[in-house]
Design a protein around this motif. Structure first.
Motif, PDB file in Angstrom:
ATOM      1  N   VAL A 122    -127.574  57.446  11.344  1.00  0.00           N
ATOM      2  CA  VAL A 122    -128.357  58.230  12.292  1.00  0.00           C
ATOM      3  C   VAL A 122    -128.278  59.707  11.936  1.00  0.00           C
ATOM      4  CG1 VAL A 122    -128.508  58.997  14.689  1.00  0.00           C
ATOM      5  CG2 VAL A 122    -128.133  56.582  14.190  1.00  0.00           C
ATOM      6  N   PHE A 123    -127.070  60.197  11.712  1.00  0.00           N
ATOM      7  CA  PHE A 123    -126.898  61.605  11.373  1.00  0.00           C
ATOM      8  C   PHE A 123    -127.616  61.948  10.068  1.00  0.00           C
ATOM      9  CE2 PHE A 123    -122.669  61.474  13.846  1.00  0.00           C
ATOM     10  CZ  PHE A 123    -123.307  61.889  14.999  1.00  0.00           C
ATOM     11  N   GLY A 124    -127.523  61.071   9.060  1.00  0.00           N
ATOM     12  CA  GLY A 124    -128.188  61.316   7.781  1.00  0.00           C
ATOM     13  C   GLY A 124    -129.697  61.369   7.916  1.00  0.00           C
ATOM     14  N   SER A 125    -130.255  60.443   8.702  1.00  0.00           N
ATOM     15  CA  SER A 125    -131.709  60.418   8.886  1.00  0.00           C
ATOM     16  C   SER A 125    -132.194  61.636   9.653  1.00  0.00           C
ATOM     17  CB  SER A 125    -132.127  59.133   9.616  1.00  0.00           C
ATOM     18  OG  SER A 125    -131.601  59.092  10.932  1.00  0.00           O
ATOM     19  N   VAL A 126    -131.405  62.098  10.610  1.00  0.00           N
ATOM     20  CA  VAL A 126    -131.778  63.291  11.380  1.00  0.00           C
ATOM     21  C   VAL A 126    -131.817  64.517  10.468  1.00  0.00           C
ATOM     22  CG1 VAL A 126    -131.015  64.899  13.178  1.00  0.00           C
ATOM     23  CG2 VAL A 126    -130.950  62.441  13.605  1.00  0.00           C
ATOM     24  N   ILE A 127    -130.838  64.643   9.577  1.00  0.00           N
ATOM     25  CA  ILE A 127    -130.792  65.797   8.671  1.00  0.00           C
ATOM     26  C   ILE A 127    -132.025  65.834   7.775  1.00  0.00           C
ATOM     27  CG2 ILE A 127    -129.577  66.817   6.708  1.00  0.00           C
ATOM     28  CD1 ILE A 127    -126.950  65.799   7.950  1.00  0.00           C
ATOM     29  N   VAL A 128    -132.309  64.721   7.096  1.00  0.00           N
ATOM     30  CA  VAL A 128    -133.423  64.698   6.135  1.00  0.00           C
ATOM     31  C   VAL A 128    -134.765  64.851   6.845  1.00  0.00           C
ATOM     32  CG1 VAL A 128    -134.609  63.337   4.384  1.00  0.00           C
ATOM     33  CG2 VAL A 128    -132.114  63.302   4.505  1.00  0.00           C
ATOM     34  N   ALA A 129    -134.981  64.087   7.919  1.00  0.00           N
ATOM     35  CA  ALA A 129    -136.259  64.138   8.638  1.00  0.00           C
ATOM     36  C   ALA A 129    -136.506  65.524   9.231  1.00  0.00           C
ATOM     37  CB  ALA A 129    -136.295  63.074   9.735  1.00  0.00           C
ATOM     38  N   SER A 130    -135.452  66.182   9.712  1.00  0.00           N
ATOM     39  CA  SER A 130    -135.607  67.519  10.290  1.00  0.00           C
ATOM     40  C   SER A 130    -135.953  68.553   9.231  1.00  0.00           C
ATOM     41  CB  SER A 130    -134.323  67.929  11.023  1.00  0.00           C
ATOM     42  OG  SER A 130    -134.027  67.046  12.077  1.00  0.00           O
ATOM     43  N   LEU A 131    -135.374  68.403   8.038  1.00  0.00           N
ATOM     44  CA  LEU A 131    -135.708  69.319   6.940  1.00  0.00           C
ATOM     45  C   LEU A 131    -137.172  69.137   6.516  1.00  0.00           C
ATOM     46  CD1 LEU A 131    -132.447  69.139   4.771  1.00  0.00           C
ATOM     47  CD2 LEU A 131    -133.232  71.041   6.211  1.00  0.00           C
ATOM     48  N   ILE A 132    -137.648  67.890   6.515  1.00  0.00           N
ATOM     49  CA  ILE A 132    -139.061  67.642   6.224  1.00  0.00           C
ATOM     50  C   ILE A 132    -139.928  68.267   7.319  1.00  0.00           C
ATOM     51  CG2 ILE A 132    -140.852  65.873   5.971  1.00  0.00           C
ATOM     52  CD1 ILE A 132    -138.692  64.036   4.801  1.00  0.00           C
ATOM     53  N   GLY A 133    -139.488  68.102   8.573  1.00  0.00           N
ATOM     54  CA  GLY A 133    -140.203  68.708   9.691  1.00  0.00           C
ATOM     55  C   GLY A 133    -140.255  70.218   9.583  1.00  0.00           C
ATOM     56  N   LEU A 134    -139.158  70.811   9.124  1.00  0.00           N
ATOM     57  CA  LEU A 134    -139.116  72.262   8.931  1.00  0.00           C
ATOM     58  C   LEU A 134    -140.148  72.704   7.891  1.00  0.00           C
ATOM     59  CD1 LEU A 134    -137.677  74.953   9.552  1.00  0.00           C
ATOM     60  CD2 LEU A 134    -136.028  74.389   7.749  1.00  0.00           C
ATOM     61  N   LEU A 263    -138.475  60.239  10.759  1.00  0.00           N
ATOM     62  CA  LEU A 263    -139.552  61.189  10.487  1.00  0.00           C
ATOM     63  C   LEU A 263    -140.673  61.039  11.516  1.00  0.00           C
ATOM     64  CD1 LEU A 263    -140.727  63.392   8.703  1.00  0.00           C
ATOM     65  CD2 LEU A 263    -141.652  61.619   7.198  1.00  0.00           C
ATOM     66  N   ILE A 264    -140.934  59.810  11.940  1.00  0.00           N
ATOM     67  CA  ILE A 264    -141.933  59.581  12.998  1.00  0.00           C
ATOM     68  C   ILE A 264    -141.474  60.252  14.289  1.00  0.00           C
ATOM     69  CG2 ILE A 264    -143.066  57.830  14.417  1.00  0.00           C
ATOM     70  CD1 ILE A 264    -142.840  55.935  12.019  1.00  0.00           C
ATOM     71  N   LEU A 297    -141.234  76.043  16.534  1.00  0.00           N
ATOM     72  CA  LEU A 297    -141.038  74.755  15.857  1.00  0.00           C
ATOM     73  C   LEU A 297    -139.981  74.856  14.766  1.00  0.00           C
ATOM     74  CD1 LEU A 297    -144.730  73.485  15.544  1.00  0.00           C
ATOM     75  CD2 LEU A 297    -143.014  72.869  17.259  1.00  0.00           C
ATOM     76  N   ARG A 298    -139.970  75.981  14.050  1.00  0.00           N
ATOM     77  CA  ARG A 298    -138.938  76.154  13.014  1.00  0.00           C
ATOM     78  C   ARG A 298    -137.540  76.212  13.627  1.00  0.00           C
ATOM     79  NH1 ARG A 298    -143.130  78.931  10.312  1.00  0.00           N
ATOM     80  NH2 ARG A 298    -142.819  80.835  11.529  1.00  0.00           N
ATOM     81  N   ALA A 299    -137.418  76.858  14.792  1.00  0.00           N
ATOM     82  CA  ALA A 299    -136.118  76.876  15.479  1.00  0.00           C
ATOM     83  C   ALA A 299    -135.714  75.465  15.879  1.00  0.00           C
ATOM     84  CB  ALA A 299    -136.199  77.783  16.718  1.00  0.00           C
ATOM     85  N   ASP A 300    -136.685  74.688  16.360  1.00  0.00           N
ATOM     86  CA  ASP A 300    -136.453  73.292  16.725  1.00  0.00           C
ATOM     87  C   ASP A 300    -135.908  72.498  15.543  1.00  0.00           C
ATOM     88  OD1 ASP A 300    -136.719  72.336  19.282  1.00  0.00           O
ATOM     89  OD2 ASP A 300    -138.514  71.175  18.862  1.00  0.00           O
ATOM     90  N   MET A 301    -136.587  72.607  14.410  1.00  0.00           N
ATOM     91  CA  MET A 301    -136.229  71.823  13.229  1.00  0.00           C
ATOM     92  C   MET A 301    -134.920  72.288  12.595  1.00  0.00           C
ATOM     93  SD  MET A 301    -138.421  69.383  12.955  1.00  0.00           S
ATOM     94  CE  MET A 301    -138.220  69.338  14.744  1.00  0.00           C
ATOM     95  N   SER A 304    -132.193  70.968  14.728  1.00  0.00           N
ATOM     96  CA  SER A 304    -132.067  69.522  14.539  1.00  0.00           C
ATOM     97  C   SER A 304    -131.375  69.198  13.218  1.00  0.00           C
ATOM     98  CB  SER A 304    -133.450  68.860  14.581  1.00  0.00           C
ATOM     99  OG  SER A 304    -134.067  69.017  15.843  1.00  0.00           O
ATOM    100  N   ALA A 305    -131.681  69.964  12.179  1.00  0.00           N
ATOM    101  CA  ALA A 305    -131.080  69.705  10.868  1.00  0.00           C
ATOM    102  C   ALA A 305    -129.588  70.018  10.849  1.00  0.00           C
ATOM    103  CB  ALA A 305    -131.799  70.528   9.793  1.00  0.00           C
ATOM    104  N   ILE A 306    -129.181  71.033  11.617  1.00  0.00           N
ATOM    105  CA  ILE A 306    -127.771  71.438  11.637  1.00  0.00           C
ATOM    106  C   ILE A 306    -126.961  70.616  12.640  1.00  0.00           C
ATOM    107  CG2 ILE A 306    -126.225  73.361  12.196  1.00  0.00           C
ATOM    108  CD1 ILE A 306    -128.320  75.266  11.138  1.00  0.00           C
ATOM    109  N   SER A 307    -127.611  70.092  13.674  1.00  0.00           N
ATOM    110  CA  SER A 307    -126.878  69.429  14.762  1.00  0.00           C
ATOM    111  C   SER A 307    -125.976  68.276  14.309  1.00  0.00           C
ATOM    112  CB  SER A 307    -127.855  68.948  15.844  1.00  0.00           C
ATOM    113  OG  SER A 307    -128.731  67.968  15.328  1.00  0.00           O
ATOM    114  N   PRO A 308    -126.366  67.445  13.322  1.00  0.00           N
ATOM    115  CA  PRO A 308    -125.444  66.372  12.909  1.00  0.00           C
ATOM    116  C   PRO A 308    -124.118  66.880  12.355  1.00  0.00           C
ATOM    117  CG  PRO A 308    -127.678  65.874  12.185  1.00  0.00           C
ATOM    118  CD  PRO A 308    -127.690  67.290  12.676  1.00  0.00           C
ATOM    119  N   LEU A 309    -124.105  68.117  11.841  1.00  0.00           N
ATOM    120  CA  LEU A 309    -122.844  68.698  11.365  1.00  0.00           C
ATOM    121  C   LEU A 309    -121.820  68.711  12.500  1.00  0.00           C
ATOM    122  CD1 LEU A 309    -121.157  70.346   9.284  1.00  0.00           C
ATOM    123  CD2 LEU A 309    -122.269  72.397  10.182  1.00  0.00           C
TER     124      LEU A 309
END
Length: 502
Positions: A122-134, A263-264, A297-301, A304-309
């Motif tokens: 879950v944490f890994g998918s959140v990191i990658v998907a959020s970076l794509i979202g960014l 990502l969805i 939106l960039r703040a959101d993403m 989200s990308a940092i939160s799993p840390l």
């Protein structure tokens, strides 16, 4: 005095000299700022702790580990809120938006956990998907022209309506498996809290009226404690201070299927946050352009990308706090920044979090009815600005709100659809937003085939008076109490339908 003003203007840059203060930039006293900020925390507290509770339980975590997840979500939500409201170059909308763990991804994250990936996937998918979202936020920031009042009003109204089941569930007790779920005691406590909100709102004192939600929650909790419905016995149990340990559950893992599913979720989150940014902009009555949406939106993403840390999940704007801005009239983003600081403290001091957690769920429900209803009312107010004559705006509103209500009225409606489709349209907010945007483009941007009276919906939007009727009127004629009065104040006889037939 005039000389000083001119001198000051001369020393300032042209943009500074003529730049009016935005409503969201207003500063209040320290006491008021933190009081209103704490009100925001109470409003969203139940919502921000629900996702880690659900995901942690699905992962089979112990209560101690789930507690760690909750503290992490509070801590990261606070940091994300501060970033969104204070802002740094290219990140943060500088609007009064509270950030927290998004509900949009809960079902997807539970599926990843139960599919064998565990919390690490879950944490890994959140990191990658959020970076794509960014990376794709510039595309979303360009959609501002597709959000006229007919779209924003529809989305804001739907946000309020889709949140009502949350308020009702809270009012009933919050836990459907509990013996007292839906009891008269729970609903009565919620009703009492709602009654206090309404009474305090009517008080002549502006400060009390604006703090009506917070004060009602305090009074409701006191009533619950007296009635034996509030339990503070667990407040002293557990650590007093605890800093979120980075990757406390191990290093994240990266699975393709989990990343695609997440990502969805990120696309849904971007859609909902865009709608929330525009909604709060309408409520605050401030300019929201594509650049501001992009910064939000960039703040959101980034959050989200940092939160799993720190062991947290995707971050998004909380719609219920948009309602709080509307009902209190407190538009300052610094109030919400104070709320973000309180969230950070709650994340570092679990004992304070346990105090807030002791607020009975029915109390939150009673306040939620007013809060979420206010969001819907704000949307209706926006829709009142829309022109409905000789266009298809009415059917845009009707179809979009109706479509947005489907997953609320029938939560299992999309269960047989592909998972990517159900993930997007299971959210009433996303459903209404997508439908409103598409219909607005179809009817208002592609004019080919449009006529003055495209459907029965258009014909019914206005009263019609024939030209012959107008010609019969004289200068100064007017209607009073159902009678036609001429310029001299004399009643003009009206020919009845039966008389006209002869």
């Amino acid at each position: 005095m005039n000389t000083k003003k001119k001198s000051r203007s001369a020393d300032s840059t042209p943009s500074q000299a003529h730049k009016p203060e935005r409503p969201e930039d207003k500063r209040l006293s320290i006491g008021s700022t933190f009081a209103y900020g704490f009100q925001h925390v109470l409003t969203m507290y139940g919502g921000i702790i629900a996702p880690p509770l659900i995901i942690g339980a699905a992962a089979g975590m112990s209560s101690q580990d789930i507690g760690l997840l909750i503290a992490a979500c509070l801590f990261v939500g606070g940091l994300a809120t501060i970033l969104q409201t204070v802002g740094i170059p290219f990140f943060g909308s500088q609007l009064p938006l509270v950030q927290g763990v998004s509900f949009a991804g809960v079902s997807t994250m539970v599926a990843i956990v139960q599919g064998g990936g565990g919390i690490q996937a879950v944490f890994g998918s959140v990191i990658v998907a959020s970076l794509i979202g960014l990376a794709i936020t510039p595309l979303f920031s360009k959609i501002i022209k597709f959000f006229p009042p007919v779209v924003t009003g529809t989305v804001i109204t739907t946000i309020g309506l889709t949140l009502m089941p949350v308020a009702a569930n809270w009012a009933m007790g919050g836990n459907a498996k509990a013996d007292n779920y839906g009891s008269m005691a729970n609903i009565g406590l919620a009703a009492a809290t709602m009654g206090v909100v309404l009474l305090l709102s009517k008080v002549g004192n502006a400060a009390i009226s604006r703090l009506s939600i917070l004060l009602a929650m305090v009074i409701g909790t006191i009533i619950a404690f007296i009635a034996g419905m509030a339990d503070f016995s667990k407040v002293g149990q557990g650590d007093i201070v605890a800093f979120p340990t980075p990757f406390a559950f191990g290093a994240p893992t990266f699975e393709i299927a989990a990343i695609i599913s997440m990502l969805i979720v990120i696309l849904v989150t971007l859609t909902e946050t865009s709608a929330d940014i525009i909604a709060v902009g309408e409520i605050v009555d401030t300019k929201v352009d594509s650049r501001r949406i992009g910064d939000g939106l960039r703040a959101d993403m980034l959050s989200s990308a940092i939160s799993p840390l720190f062991n947290s999940f995707t971050q998004s704007a909380f719609a219920q706090n948009v309602g709080l801005v509307a009902i209190t009239g407190i538009k300052s983003r610094f109030v919400v920044s104070a709320g973000g600081l309180i969230l950070v403290v709650l994340g570092l001091l679990p004992v304070l979090g346990r105090v807030v957690a002791a607020v009975p769920t029915p109390v939150l429900g009673g306040a939620g009815v007013v809060l979420f209803g206010t969001v819907a009312a704000s949307g209706i107010r926006t829709l009142a600005k829309v022109e409905y004559k000789n266009n298809m705006n009415l059917i845009i509103v009707a179809a979009s709100i109706g479509f947005g209500m489907i997953p609320i009225a029938a939560p299992k409606f999309y269960d047989q659809f592909p998972s990517w489709f159900s993930t997007i349209f299971h959210s009433g907010i996303s459903s209404a937003a997508v439908m409103a945007i598409l219909l607005n483009v179809l009817f208002n941007h592609f004019k080919a085939g449009n006529t003055d009276n495209q459907s029965v919906f258009v014909a019914g939007t206005d009263r019609i008076v024939s030209e012959e009727d107008i010609k019969c009127l004289s200068e100064g004629d007017r209607f009073e109490n159902g009678k036609l009065i001429d310029a001299d104040g004399k009643e003009v006889p009206l020919k009845t339908s039966s008389a006209s037939e002869h």
